[in-house]
Design a protein around this motif. Structure first.
Motif, PDB file in Angstrom:
ATOM      1  N   TYR A 109       3.051   2.326  -4.521  1.00  0.00           N
ATOM      2  CA  TYR A 109       3.954   2.305  -3.365  1.00  0.00           C
ATOM      3  C   TYR A 109       5.413   2.180  -3.824  1.00  0.00           C
ATOM      4  CZ  TYR A 109       6.366   0.512   0.773  1.00  0.00           C
ATOM      5  OH  TYR A 109       7.263   0.321   1.793  1.00  0.00           O
ATOM      6  N   CYS A 126      -3.996   5.424  -0.218  1.00  0.00           N
ATOM      7  CA  CYS A 126      -4.622   4.216  -0.737  1.00  0.00           C
ATOM      8  C   CYS A 126      -5.970   4.622  -1.342  1.00  0.00           C
ATOM      9  CB  CYS A 126      -4.777   3.162   0.350  1.00  0.00           C
ATOM     10  SG  CYS A 126      -5.818   3.641   1.752  1.00  0.00           S
ATOM     11  N   THR A 135      -6.245  -1.372  -1.273  1.00  0.00           N
ATOM     12  CA  THR A 135      -5.266  -1.202  -0.204  1.00  0.00           C
ATOM     13  C   THR A 135      -4.124  -2.192  -0.387  1.00  0.00           C
ATOM     14  OG1 THR A 135      -6.475  -2.753   1.216  1.00  0.00           O
ATOM     15  CG2 THR A 135      -7.010  -0.407   1.455  1.00  0.00           C
ATOM     16  N   ILE A 136      -3.027  -1.938   0.310  1.00  0.00           N
ATOM     17  CA  ILE A 136      -1.881  -2.845   0.255  1.00  0.00           C
ATOM     18  C   ILE A 136      -2.059  -3.979   1.258  1.00  0.00           C
ATOM     19  CG2 ILE A 136       0.605  -3.039   0.677  1.00  0.00           C
ATOM     20  CD1 ILE A 136       0.913  -0.247  -0.486  1.00  0.00           C
ATOM     21  N   THR A 137      -2.542  -3.650   2.454  1.00  0.00           N
ATOM     22  CA  THR A 137      -2.846  -4.680   3.444  1.00  0.00           C
ATOM     23  C   THR A 137      -4.321  -5.063   3.296  1.00  0.00           C
ATOM     24  OG1 THR A 137      -3.426  -3.065   5.160  1.00  0.00           O
ATOM     25  CG2 THR A 137      -1.109  -3.695   4.988  1.00  0.00           C
ATOM     26  N   ASP A 143      -3.407  -0.167   6.498  1.00  0.00           N
ATOM     27  CA  ASP A 143      -2.488   0.610   5.664  1.00  0.00           C
ATOM     28  C   ASP A 143      -1.981   1.828   6.426  1.00  0.00           C
ATOM     29  OD1 ASP A 143      -2.775  -1.121   3.546  1.00  0.00           O
ATOM     30  OD2 ASP A 143      -3.426   0.404   2.106  1.00  0.00           O
ATOM     31  N   ILE A 147       2.017   1.125   7.132  1.00  0.00           N
ATOM     32  CA  ILE A 147       2.780   1.607   5.974  1.00  0.00           C
ATOM     33  C   ILE A 147       3.029   3.099   6.135  1.00  0.00           C
ATOM     34  CG2 ILE A 147       2.852   1.789   3.461  1.00  0.00           C
ATOM     35  CD1 ILE A 147       1.035  -0.655   3.352  1.00  0.00           C
ATOM     36  N   ILE A 150       1.752   5.945   3.664  1.00  0.00           N
ATOM     37  CA  ILE A 150       0.323   6.165   3.413  1.00  0.00           C
ATOM     38  C   ILE A 150      -0.257   7.144   4.432  1.00  0.00           C
ATOM     39  CG2 ILE A 150      -1.952   5.073   3.360  1.00  0.00           C
ATOM     40  CD1 ILE A 150      -0.702   2.664   2.061  1.00  0.00           C
ATOM     41  N   CYS A 153      -6.743   8.056   2.568  1.00  0.00           N
ATOM     42  CA  CYS A 153      -7.420   7.294   1.525  1.00  0.00           C
ATOM     43  C   CYS A 153      -8.129   8.245   0.573  1.00  0.00           C
ATOM     44  CB  CYS A 153      -8.441   6.342   2.156  1.00  0.00           C
ATOM     45  SG  CYS A 153      -9.329   5.293   0.971  1.00  0.00           S
TER      46      CYS A 153
END
Length: 380
Positions: A109, A126, A135-137, A143, A147, A150, A153
């Protein structure tokens, strides 16, 4: 800042002939036969004798590096801005590969945001090869919602490095991508790495035929890895899916020849894209076939293969450039990318009539001038 690009031989990628283009900030605000009325208030770029196309999109590229199958020293480095500008790439989608541990999703990211700060457009997926999507969250869906960068996936199938996901496991990830896309105002796609196992794309057909999942949210890549896989991929495209042909690695023949083969077999060029897999780690072999190290997958092959498709394959410029402009933009759901139209981002490439890249504009800023890169990253 207002820019006026005059006397272009314009491909949007549809051929429009001789046109002027007016840019305000990072957007295209006018296209007409003659926009001389703006000359006194704009920075003027004369594109006389030059073919102008949309900026190029690479929807599968390892911007933070990849590799690592031969230890830490085999991991490839991050991509520099100038490497992308050199081949006309103004929009990238970064992603992880086999490794979801060393190659951290938050670093991915950060790199995407860094490239944005440098002047181009950068998105990401992601996930990685594994079923346990990084994932970031706290989830894929979050995500997608929270975000902006993104778009979907990534996961792998038919590969010994994958988690061998079932159709039910995949459809649950598709649900997260699609619902997250609804709420986050994105298309949402599951980007599927294909290996060379005999199962090929079988599970993807199960998703479409048995689970009735909308095919436009399933994005298979590396479809040209083997002839058998590509034959199956053509059937996927005929069902309405968009298949992604890798130009920098993982191919049984020249990618442009795969396109020609698909066209001969009734596949629309609108259902195919090119991406490089650039910066992936590839095994380097000597003349006798022995592994002697690693190398980076090239990032310039998208443009090279499109030019071959035009010059050797006889495909028109308008049709060939779809593979790296409108088609990936539609696959990714990027409504302001992939075309030269009023309201779209001012991403442009200028070529000689022999299709040699000379000038690049990204979001209205000139990045290459007469073959010289004039904007580079902070540490170049």
């Amino acid at each position: 800042m207002i820019k006026l690009i005059q006397n272009t031989e314009l491909y949007t990628p549809k051929y429009l002939g001789k046109k002027d283009i007016l840019i305000a900030g990072n957007k295209i605000v006018a296209i007409a036969d003659n926009l001389d009325v703006y000359k006194n208030e704009a920075e003027v770029f004369n594109a006389e004798g030059k073919i102008v196309t949309p900026g190029l999109i690479d929807q599968h590229i390892h911007i933070t590096g990849a590799g690592g199958k031969d230890g830490f020293s085999s991991m490839t480095p991050e991509i520099n801005l100038s490497e992308l500008i050199a081949c006309g790439t103004t929009t990238v989608v970064g992603l992880l590969g086999t490794d979801g541990t060393i190659r951290n999703i938050k670093v991915l990211y950060a790199k995407a945001k860094s490239l944005e700060s440098d002047g181009i457009s950068a998105y990401m997926f992601c996930g990685y090869y594994g079923l346990d999507s990084v994932t970031i969250t706290d989830s894929i869906q979050s995500d997608m919602i929270f975000i902006d960068n993104i778009l979907g996936c990534k996961i792998a199938i038919s590969d010994i490095r994958s988690s061998y996901p079932t159709a039910l496991e995949l459809v649950r990830k598709l649900r997260d991508v699609r619902v997250g896309g609804f709420i986050g105002n994105k298309k949402g796609i599951l980007h599927v790495h294909l290996g060379n196992l005999d199962t090929k794309m079988d599970v993807l057909f199960e998703l479409v035929n048995e689970y009735k999942f909308p095919i436009e949210h399933i994005s298979p890549t590396h479809v040209g890895r083997t002839k058998e896989l590509f034959d199956q991929a053509m059937e996927f495209a005929k069902l309405g899916g968009i298949i992604d042909i890798t130009t920098g690695a993982s191919k049984y023949t020249d990618p442009y020849k795969s396109v020609l083969y698909a066209l001969e077999n009734g596949v629309s060029i609108d259902n195919m894209t090119f991406s490089t897999d650039g910066n992936a780690g590839l095994t380097k072999f000597d003349d006798t076939g022995n592994a002697i190290g690693v190398r980076k997958a090239p990032i310039h092959k998208n443009l090279e293969e499109v030019v071959l498709l035009i010059k050797d394959g006889g495909v028109s410029i308008s049709e060939a450039f779809k593979l790296i402009t409108t088609n990936p933009a539609r696959n990714l759901g990027l409504k302001h990318k992939g075309k030269i139209e009023v309201g779209y981002d001012a991403d442009l490439c200028c070529f000689t009539e022999n299709l040699k890249l000379t000038d690049v504009f990204a979001k209205g800023q000139q990045m290459m001038h007469n073959g010289t890169i004039i904007v580079k990253g902070n540490f170049e």
